[in-house]
Scaffold this motif. Structure first.
Motif, PDB file in Angstrom:
ATOM      1  N   PHE A   8      19.007  66.646  56.355  1.00  0.00           N
ATOM      2  CA  PHE A   8      17.908  65.818  55.865  1.00  0.00           C
ATOM      3  C   PHE A   8      18.318  65.155  54.553  1.00  0.00           C
ATOM      4  N   GLY A   9      17.603  64.098  54.205  1.00  0.00           N
ATOM      5  CA  GLY A   9      17.949  63.325  53.021  1.00  0.00           C
ATOM      6  C   GLY A   9      17.545  64.019  51.731  1.00  0.00           C
ATOM      7  N   ILE A  10      18.399  63.924  50.715  1.00  0.00           N
ATOM      8  CA  ILE A  10      18.124  64.466  49.391  1.00  0.00           C
ATOM      9  C   ILE A  10      18.401  63.361  48.381  1.00  0.00           C
ATOM     10  N   LEU A  11      17.469  63.138  47.465  1.00  0.00           N
ATOM     11  CA  LEU A  11      17.674  62.095  46.464  1.00  0.00           C
ATOM     12  C   LEU A  11      17.036  62.483  45.150  1.00  0.00           C
ATOM     13  N   GLN A  12      17.564  61.893  44.089  1.00  0.00           N
ATOM     14  CA  GLN A  12      16.950  61.951  42.764  1.00  0.00           C
ATOM     15  C   GLN A  12      16.456  60.555  42.443  1.00  0.00           C
ATOM     16  N   ILE A  13      15.184  60.445  42.067  1.00  0.00           N
ATOM     17  CA  ILE A  13      14.581  59.134  41.873  1.00  0.00           C
ATOM     18  C   ILE A  13      13.684  59.145  40.643  1.00  0.00           C
ATOM     19  N   THR A  14      13.752  58.101  39.849  1.00  0.00           N
ATOM     20  CA  THR A  14      12.915  58.002  38.662  1.00  0.00           C
ATOM     21  C   THR A  14      11.505  57.586  39.050  1.00  0.00           C
ATOM     22  N   LEU A  15      10.612  57.721  38.096  1.00  0.00           N
ATOM     23  CA  LEU A  15       9.222  57.337  38.329  1.00  0.00           C
ATOM     24  C   LEU A  15       9.117  55.851  38.630  1.00  0.00           C
ATOM     25  N   GLU A  16      10.045  55.060  38.089  1.00  0.00           N
ATOM     26  CA  GLU A  16      10.021  53.606  38.307  1.00  0.00           C
ATOM     27  C   GLU A  16      10.573  53.207  39.660  1.00  0.00           C
ATOM     28  N   GLY A  17      11.189  54.135  40.381  1.00  0.00           N
ATOM     29  CA  GLY A  17      11.698  53.828  41.721  1.00  0.00           C
ATOM     30  C   GLY A  17      13.190  53.600  41.773  1.00  0.00           C
TER      31      GLY A  17
END
Length: 502
Positions: free
Chosen positions: A183-192
Motif C-alpha cells: 500500500f502507498g505511504i507518503l509524507q505530506i504537508t498541510l499545504e499539500g
C-alpha cells in the motif's frame, strides 16, 4: 701601660672582602637549587605523563621505523589486544598478526612516512584470542634519541561500529518494509506538498518515479475534487490521527480510484507533516457493489421463479378450460370471440412467465453445439425487420470463431432482446454492430466482474450509437420489470432474460 692600652683595628678593605665572597657562594647555591627543582619537576612531569599514558583506556604504542618493532606499549594496548607487554616488545605487528587487513595497514604506514601524521583512520585488528575488532587510529612520526619512530593512539570503536551496523540493518529493514509495502505511504504537508512517497504510491497513481510525484500539488493534481481535501483538513487537522477515510483520487492517466487513508500528524519538525497510509480499494468497492447486485438479483430470481412457476400452472388450467369452452361456443360468435381473447391473453401471460423462468434459470433448455456465426446470419433478416430502415446493422464475425454449446431458442431470444433494446435507444437512427470472436479472460478482468472465470471463451458483442444510460440506470438494467420506457411500451423483462441466460 701605654703598650697595654693600645687597640688593634681592622682596615675597611678587610671588612668589605668577606661579604663579596658570601654572595658569590649563595648565587651558586641558588643555581644548583633551581636546577635540582627543575629536574625534580621534570621527573614528576615525566612520571605524571607516564601514569596518564599507562592509565589511558586507549592503546598507546611507540614503534621503530622502518621495521615497526614495538618499543613501548601501555596497559590500554594490553587490555585491548589481550597481549602482555613482554609478549609484544621487540616484535612487529606482522609477527603478532594484529592487523586483520595487512595490505591496508601498509598504506597507512606509507601515509605517515610521507605526510608525518594520520588522524581518525578506522581499521580492523585481531586480538590474541583471535577476535576481530574495530579501532580508530591517530599516529605521528617522531624521533626518540636518534631513532625514527611512530607514536600511535588507537581507540576501540567496536561497540560504536556494532551499534552503527545494527542501526544500518534496522534502517534497511524499515526501508525495505516501506519500499516493499503493498500500500502507498507518503509524507505530506498541510499545504499539500508531498515530501516522500514509496514505490507503491507511485504505482497506485500511475507515475514514473517518486521525484515526479513529489512535484505535484496534492490538492490540485491528485484529489478528484480539490474542495474535498480542504473539507478533510478542516475535519481532521486538529486530531493526532485519522482512520478509514475514503477519498476519490485521480491518476496520472485521468482514471479515478478510491483510496482508503489512515495517518497521523507529525510535529516537532519544520514543516509539520502527516504520515499517511493509502490503500487502493477501488476493486474492493466494485466487487462489493457486484456482490450486492448479485445477491439482489438472486433474491429477485428466486421470488420471480416461484411466482412464475405457480402462475404458469394456473395459466395452464385457464387455457385448458378455454379449449373446453371453445367446443361448446362454436355456434355463438360473440362467445367464441371472448374465448379467443382469453386464450390470447393467457398465451401472452404464459410468455411473460417463461421470461421470468428464464431470468430465474428454471426454464427447461435443450443445449447443443452451435456455430455462432451461422446462427447470427440466420437471424440477420429478422433483425433487419425489427430495427427498421433508419438503423444500419453491421456484422463483424470472426472467421474462425470457436463453437459453443447453447439452446438455439435461448440464443435467438438473447439476440432479439439485445437488438430491440438497442433499437429503442436510437429513435433517430444510428448503427447497430454485432461482433463475434474468441477471447481469453485473465485475472484482472475476472477480479472486477463477479461470477466471471479465467479461461478461453466465445464473445458475442452488440453495441450501438444510441443515447446510452447513466450509472443509476445501469445498476438496475437486469432487474425484472425495470424499464425506462413509457407505460405500456415495455415489460422490463428483455435484459433480465439476457441475464438469466448467462
Amino acid at each position: 701601660m701605654a703598650k697595654s692600652s693600645k687597640r688593634i683595628r681592622r682596615s675597611p678593605r678587610q671588612t668589605q672582602a668577606n661579604p663579596r665572597r658570601g654572595a658569590h657562594g649563595d648565587g651558586i647555591s641558588r643555581v644548583i637549587s633551581e636546577r635540582l627543582r627543575t629536574e625534580e619537576d621534570l621527573r614528576q612531569s615525566r612520571e605524571k605523563y607516564a601514569r596518564m599514558i599507562h592509565a589511558s583506556p586507549d592503546a598507546i604504542t611507540l614503534r621503530t621505523l622502518p621495521d615497526r618493532r614495538y618499543l613501548e606499549v601501555n596497559e590500554g594496548f594490553c587490555r585491548m589486544t589481550g597481549y602482555r607487554a613482554e609478549e609484544v616488545l621487540g616484535k612487529t605487528s606482522a609477527e603478532l598478526h594484529v592487523w586483520a587487513d595487512p595490505e591496508e595497514r601498509r598504506g597507512t604506514v606509507e601515509t605517515i612516512l610521507r605526510q608525518g601524521e594520520i588522524h581518525e583512520e578506522e581499521f580492523r585488528f585481531r586480538t590474541k584470542a583471535g577476535e576481530i575488532r574495530f579501532g580508530q587510529l591517530a599516529a605521528v612520526r617522531v624521533v626518540v634519541g636518534d631513532q625514527l619512530c611512530i607514536l600511535s593512539v588507537t581507540r576501540d570503536i567496536t561497540a560504536r561500529k556494532q551499534a552503527e551496523e545494527e542501526l544500518r540493518r534496522s534502517e534497511a529493514n524499515f526501508r525495505s518494509l516501506v519500499e516493499d509495502a503493498p500500500f502507498g505511504i507518503l509524507q505530506i504537508t498541510l499545504e499539500g506538498r508531498i515530501l516522500q512517497a514509496n514505490p507503491a504510491l507511485v504505482r497506485m497513481l500511475g507515475y514514473d518515479s517518486e521525484a515526479e510525484l513529489c512535484k505535484l500539488d496534492m490538492t490540485r493534481d491528485v484529489y478528484q475534487d480539490p474542495k474535498q481535501r480542504q473539507r478533510l483538513i478542516a475535519e481532521h487537522w486538529q486530531k493526532d490521527e485519522f482512520h478509514n477515510v475514503e477519498v476519490p483520487w485521480k491518476r496520472k492517466d485521468g482514471k479515478f480510484i478510491t483510496a482508503m487513508l489512515n495517518g497521523r500528524r507529525v510535529t516537532g519538525h519544520a514543516p509539520a507533516y502527516y504520515e499517511v497510509f493509502a490503500e487502493d480499494i477501488t476493486e474492493r468497492r466494485v466487487l462489493e457493489r457486484q456482490l450486492l447486485q448479485s445477491q439482489k438479483m438472486e433474491a429477485i430470481g428466486r421470488l420471480a421463479g416461484g411466482v412464475a412457476h405457480d402462475f404458469n400452472n394456473l395459466l395452464g388450467v385457464v387455457l385448458g378450460h378455454t379449449e373446453i369452452l371453445e367446443e361448446y361456443a362454436s355456434r355463438d360468435f360473440r362467445l367464441h370471440k371472448s374465448i379467443e381473447a382469453i386464450q390470447n391473453a393467457t398465451r401472452r401471460a404464459s410468455a411473460l412467465t417463461m421470461q421470468l423462468l428464464a431470468f430465474s434459470r428454471k426454464q427447461v433448455v435443450a443445449p447443443r453445439i452451435l456455430d455462432l456465426n451461422a446462427a447470427a446470419r440466420e437471424i440477420e433478416k429478422l433483425l433487419h425487420r425489427v430495427i427498421g430502415e433508419d438503423i444500419g446493422l453491421i456484422l463483424r464475425l470472426h472467421p474462425h470463431v470457436s463453437a459453443i454449446r447453447m439452446d438455439p431458442g435461448q440464443l435467438d431470444q438473447v439476440l432479439m432482446n439485445l437488438v430491440v433494446n438497442a433499437r429503442d435507444a436510437m429513435p433517430n437512427g444510428g448503427k447497430l454492430i454485432l461482433e463475434t470472436g474468441d477471447v481469453t479472460l485473465e485475472e484482472p478482468y475476472v477480479g472486477q466482474h463477479l461470477g466471471a472465470a479465467t479461461g478461453s471463451f466465445v464473445l458475442l458483442s452488440i453495441s450501438d450509437t444510441g443515447c446510452g444510460m447513466d450509472q443509476e440506470t445501469l445498476s438496475h438494467i437486469f432487474e425484472p420489470f425495470f424499464t425506462t420506457k413509457e407505460k405500456g411500451k415495455g415489460t422490463g423483462l428483455g435484459l433480465s432474460t439476457v441475464y438469466g441466460h448467462r
